[in-house]
Design a protein around this motif. Structure first.
Motif, mmCIF file in Angstrom:
data_model
loop_
_atom_site.group_PDB
_atom_site.id
_atom_site.type_symbol
_atom_site.label_atom_id
_atom_site.label_comp_id
_atom_site.label_asym_id
_atom_site.label_seq_id
_atom_site.Cartn_x
_atom_site.Cartn_y
_atom_site.Cartn_z
ATOM 1 N N ILE A 105 12.437 0.426 -8.708
ATOM 2 C CA ILE A 105 12.168 1.420 -7.661
ATOM 3 C C ILE A 105 11.080 2.388 -8.095
ATOM 4 C CG2 ILE A 105 13.142 3.422 -6.443
ATOM 5 C CD1 ILE A 105 15.819 1.883 -6.394
ATOM 6 N N VAL A 106 11.221 2.941 -9.294
ATOM 7 C CA VAL A 106 10.277 3.974 -9.719
ATOM 8 C C VAL A 106 8.872 3.414 -9.931
ATOM 9 C CG1 VAL A 106 10.480 3.922 -12.260
ATOM 10 C CG2 VAL A 106 10.252 6.103 -11.089
ATOM 11 N N THR A 107 8.786 2.158 -10.371
ATOM 12 C CA THR A 107 7.475 1.563 -10.644
ATOM 13 C C THR A 107 6.840 0.954 -9.400
ATOM 14 O OG1 THR A 107 8.368 0.992 -12.826
ATOM 15 C CG2 THR A 107 6.240 0.061 -12.257
ATOM 16 N N GLY A 108 7.678 0.499 -8.484
ATOM 17 C CA GLY A 108 7.158 -0.189 -7.309
ATOM 18 C C GLY A 108 6.907 0.695 -6.114
ATOM 19 N N THR A 109 7.127 2.009 -6.261
ATOM 20 C CA THR A 109 6.972 2.895 -5.099
ATOM 21 C C THR A 109 6.087 4.113 -5.368
ATOM 22 O OG1 THR A 109 8.953 4.190 -5.668
ATOM 23 C CG2 THR A 109 9.274 2.267 -4.251
ATOM 24 N N SER A 110 5.514 4.225 -6.551
ATOM 25 C CA SER A 110 4.857 5.478 -6.910
ATOM 26 C C SER A 110 3.406 5.307 -7.359
ATOM 27 C CB SER A 110 5.637 6.164 -8.038
ATOM 28 O OG SER A 110 4.964 7.311 -8.483
ATOM 29 N N ARG A 111 2.590 6.259 -6.966
ATOM 30 C CA ARG A 111 1.198 6.293 -7.431
ATOM 31 C C ARG A 111 1.102 6.632 -8.914
ATOM 32 N NH1 ARG A 111 -2.480 6.320 -3.276
ATOM 33 N NH2 ARG A 111 -1.587 6.514 -1.194
ATOM 34 N N HIS A 112 2.175 7.161 -9.503
ATOM 35 C CA HIS A 112 2.168 7.402 -10.945
ATOM 36 C C HIS A 112 2.067 6.086 -11.717
ATOM 37 C CE1 HIS A 112 2.789 11.639 -10.796
ATOM 38 N NE2 HIS A 112 4.036 11.601 -10.396
ATOM 39 N N SER A 113 2.537 4.994 -11.099
ATOM 40 C CA SER A 113 2.560 3.694 -11.768
ATOM 41 C C SER A 113 1.178 3.057 -11.775
ATOM 42 C CB SER A 113 3.550 2.759 -11.049
ATOM 43 O OG SER A 113 3.351 1.419 -11.456
ATOM 44 N N ARG A 114 0.662 2.798 -12.955
ATOM 45 C CA ARG A 114 -0.665 2.161 -13.027
ATOM 46 C C ARG A 114 -0.601 0.720 -12.508
ATOM 47 N NH1 ARG A 114 -0.507 2.661 -19.516
ATOM 48 N NH2 ARG A 114 0.363 4.629 -18.828
ATOM 49 N N ASN A 115 0.586 0.064 -12.619
ATOM 50 C CA ASN A 115 0.741 -1.282 -12.063
ATOM 51 C C ASN A 115 0.617 -1.234 -10.538
ATOM 52 O OD1 ASN A 115 1.572 -3.038 -14.492
ATOM 53 N ND2 ASN A 115 2.914 -1.264 -14.670
ATOM 54 N N TRP A 116 1.274 -0.248 -9.925
ATOM 55 C CA TRP A 116 1.183 -0.077 -8.474
ATOM 56 C C TRP A 116 -0.248 0.235 -8.070
ATOM 57 C CZ3 TRP A 116 -0.424 3.307 -4.811
ATOM 58 C CH2 TRP A 116 0.091 3.164 -3.518
ATOM 59 N N ARG A 117 -0.905 1.121 -8.816
ATOM 60 C CA ARG A 117 -2.280 1.501 -8.476
ATOM 61 C C ARG A 117 -3.224 0.306 -8.589
ATOM 62 N NH1 ARG A 117 -1.332 5.863 -11.998
ATOM 63 N NH2 ARG A 117 -3.076 5.269 -13.345
ATOM 64 N N ALA A 118 -3.018 -0.510 -9.612
ATOM 65 C CA ALA A 118 -3.860 -1.698 -9.766
ATOM 66 C C ALA A 118 -3.664 -2.641 -8.587
ATOM 67 C CB ALA A 118 -3.524 -2.413 -11.078
ATOM 68 N N GLY A 119 -2.412 -2.865 -8.198
ATOM 69 C CA GLY A 119 -2.138 -3.723 -7.060
ATOM 70 C C GLY A 119 -2.722 -3.175 -5.777
ATOM 71 N N ASP A 120 -2.627 -1.865 -5.597
ATOM 72 C CA ASP A 120 -3.175 -1.215 -4.404
ATOM 73 C C ASP A 120 -4.672 -1.485 -4.289
ATOM 74 O OD1 ASP A 120 -3.083 0.663 -2.156
ATOM 75 O OD2 ASP A 120 -4.122 2.056 -3.480
ATOM 76 N N LYS A 138 -6.854 -3.770 -1.557
ATOM 77 C CA LYS A 138 -7.979 -3.222 -0.801
ATOM 78 C C LYS A 138 -9.268 -4.000 -1.028
ATOM 79 C CE LYS A 138 -6.087 1.457 -0.562
ATOM 80 N NZ LYS A 138 -6.082 2.819 -1.142
ATOM 81 N N GLY A 139 -9.176 -5.072 -1.813
ATOM 82 C CA GLY A 139 -10.330 -5.959 -1.959
ATOM 83 C C GLY A 139 -11.104 -5.830 -3.249
ATOM 84 N N HIS A 140 -10.638 -4.994 -4.181
ATOM 85 C CA HIS A 140 -11.349 -4.833 -5.444
ATOM 86 C C HIS A 140 -11.063 -6.010 -6.379
ATOM 87 C CE1 HIS A 140 -12.668 -0.607 -4.831
ATOM 88 N NE2 HIS A 140 -11.611 -0.575 -4.040
ATOM 89 N N ASP A 141 -12.057 -6.364 -7.178
ATOM 90 C CA ASP A 141 -11.927 -7.449 -8.147
ATOM 91 C C ASP A 141 -11.046 -7.012 -9.312
ATOM 92 O OD1 ASP A 141 -13.031 -10.107 -9.296
ATOM 93 O OD2 ASP A 141 -13.428 -8.647 -10.886
ATOM 94 N N LEU A 142 -10.240 -7.938 -9.845
ATOM 95 C CA LEU A 142 -9.309 -7.612 -10.930
ATOM 96 C C LEU A 142 -10.021 -7.022 -12.137
ATOM 97 C CD1 LEU A 142 -6.509 -7.641 -12.262
ATOM 98 C CD2 LEU A 142 -6.946 -10.020 -12.930
ATOM 99 N N ASP A 143 -11.111 -7.620 -12.566
ATOM 100 C CA ASP A 143 -11.833 -7.112 -13.739
ATOM 101 C C ASP A 143 -12.323 -5.689 -13.511
ATOM 102 O OD1 ASP A 143 -11.459 -9.459 -15.149
ATOM 103 O OD2 ASP A 143 -13.342 -10.354 -14.454
ATOM 104 N N GLU A 144 -12.791 -5.423 -12.311
ATOM 105 C CA GLU A 144 -13.252 -4.076 -11.956
ATOM 106 C C GLU A 144 -12.094 -3.085 -12.029
ATOM 107 O OE1 GLU A 144 -14.502 -1.631 -7.893
ATOM 108 O OE2 GLU A 144 -14.446 -3.826 -7.877
#
Length: 348
Positions: free
Chosen positions: A250-265, A269-275
């Motif tokens: 819950i805490v990792t899959g719902t928050s902008r604090h999570s860098r994993n969530w931010r990377a997925g976001d 939105k169309g950004h390349d993984l390496d970028e």
């Protein structure tokens, strides 16, 4: 009782845990390999890159010298990226004399690439048992940013020996940081590692503009996958409805604090993984863990369709929307079966 604790890893989580230990009256030595960062911690009492806005106690002393940091320490706390664990553990082993046998604790979350091993296994392989007192896993739903602000947090100390888990529990417990004991090391470590995969997926759904229905579906079915893999390796099914299972998810899959969530976001939105990885500034464990978990599932014949879909997006450049469509059009199945859950069946 005041303890000397060497915290190995001066990232956001290592810094936040150092603050908890210092708050509890322990002597804290924070080790990192970036001289500029260590100088900032010692002179400015900040760690702006990893924990912006947090003010550290002047009694937290930072080191670049690993030997000096761990000398005569009662406990060593590993809070490092998974890829660094084996290298640092090997160096720690060469520095421990076997006379002072520290408690080993790790608060990292991931699986080693290629070997797919859990972090406690890596540490045990590199540090001979006669050189340490115990090994305990510290894990659960926790954002470093919130711990640094003394927000209420509850996590788990896992060890097959409850007395060892109790030592870590006493080390960290205070009015805003509560620690529970658990004897299921496998379940706690796998829950901690695998939820990062689902967090990447949850972020991608947000980036694509999907709503709460999709998020609930992903997290619920993602938890089923986490449980299935964990049970196949001997984990207790109940662990996955606890703090290091659904709580951490819950805490990792719902928050902008999570860098994993931010990377997925950003990927959604169309950004390349390496970028994304180059611009994140911190390790995104979920990306590497996706590959390890996918390979592990393939090797063991365990069905993990969400993990497979995220793997294809990250490593095979499959379009996110196409991956979602393929998931939605899979053959219809029963949601659950008590017999299947117990056996970690592939049909769940």
């Amino acid at each position: 009782m005041r303890q000397k604790v060497a915290v190995l890893g001066a990232g956001s989580w290592g810094t936040a845990l150092s603050m908890v230990l210092d708050e509890n009256g322990h002597e804290v030595r924070l080790w990192g390999n970036d001289p500029q960062q260590i100088k900032e911690i010692n002179e400015q009492h900040t760690n702006e890159h990893y924990l912006p806005g947090a003010k550290l106690s002047e009694s937290i002393v930072a080191y670049t010298d690993l030997k000096a940091a761990i000398d005569d320490a009662d406990a060593l706390l590993f809070v490092l990226p998974t890829k660094a664990i084996r290298v640092v553990a090997k160096e720690v082993a060469s520095l421990l004399d076997g006379q002072t046998r520290p408690h080993l604790i790790h608060a990292s979350k991931g699986l080693e690439q290629d070997t797919h091993k859990r972090i406690s296994v890596i540490i045990q392989e590199e540090i001979p048992a006669e050189k340490y007192e115990s090994l305990v896993v510290l894990s659960g739903p926790s954002h470093a940013e919130e711990v640094a602000k003394k927000d209420i947090t509850t996590i788990t100390a896992a060890s097959q020996d409850e007395e060892d888990a109790g030592y870590v529990q006493k080390l960290f417990m205070n009015p805003y940081f509560r620690v529970y004991r658990n004897t299921d090391v496998i379940g706690v470590e796998l829950g901690a590692a695998l939820k990062n995969i689902i967090a990447v997926g949850a972020g991608a759904l947000h980036g694509l503009g999907y709503g709460d229905n999709a998020k609930a579906a992903l997290m619920t079915r993602g938890l089923a996958e986490i449980s299935r893999l964990g049970i196949a390796f001997g984990a207790d099914p109940m662990t996955f409805i606890g703090l290091s299972g659904v709580g951490d998810l819950i805490v990792t899959g719902t928050s902008r604090h999570s860098r994993n969530w931010r990377a997925g976001d950003l990927i959604g939105k169309g950004h390349d993984l390496d970028e994304v990885l180059n611009n994140m500034g911190m390790v995104v464990e979920g990306v590497a863990t996706t590959k390890a978990a996918y390979e592990l599932a393939q090797e063991k014949g365990i069905e993990m369709p969400i993990t497979e879909a995220i793997y294809k997006v990250l490593y095979e450049k499959v379009d996110v929307k196409k991956a979602i469509e393929e998931l939605m059009l899979r053959e219809g199945k029963a949601e659950q079966s008590s017999q299947n859950v117990e056996k970690g069946s592939q049909s769940i």
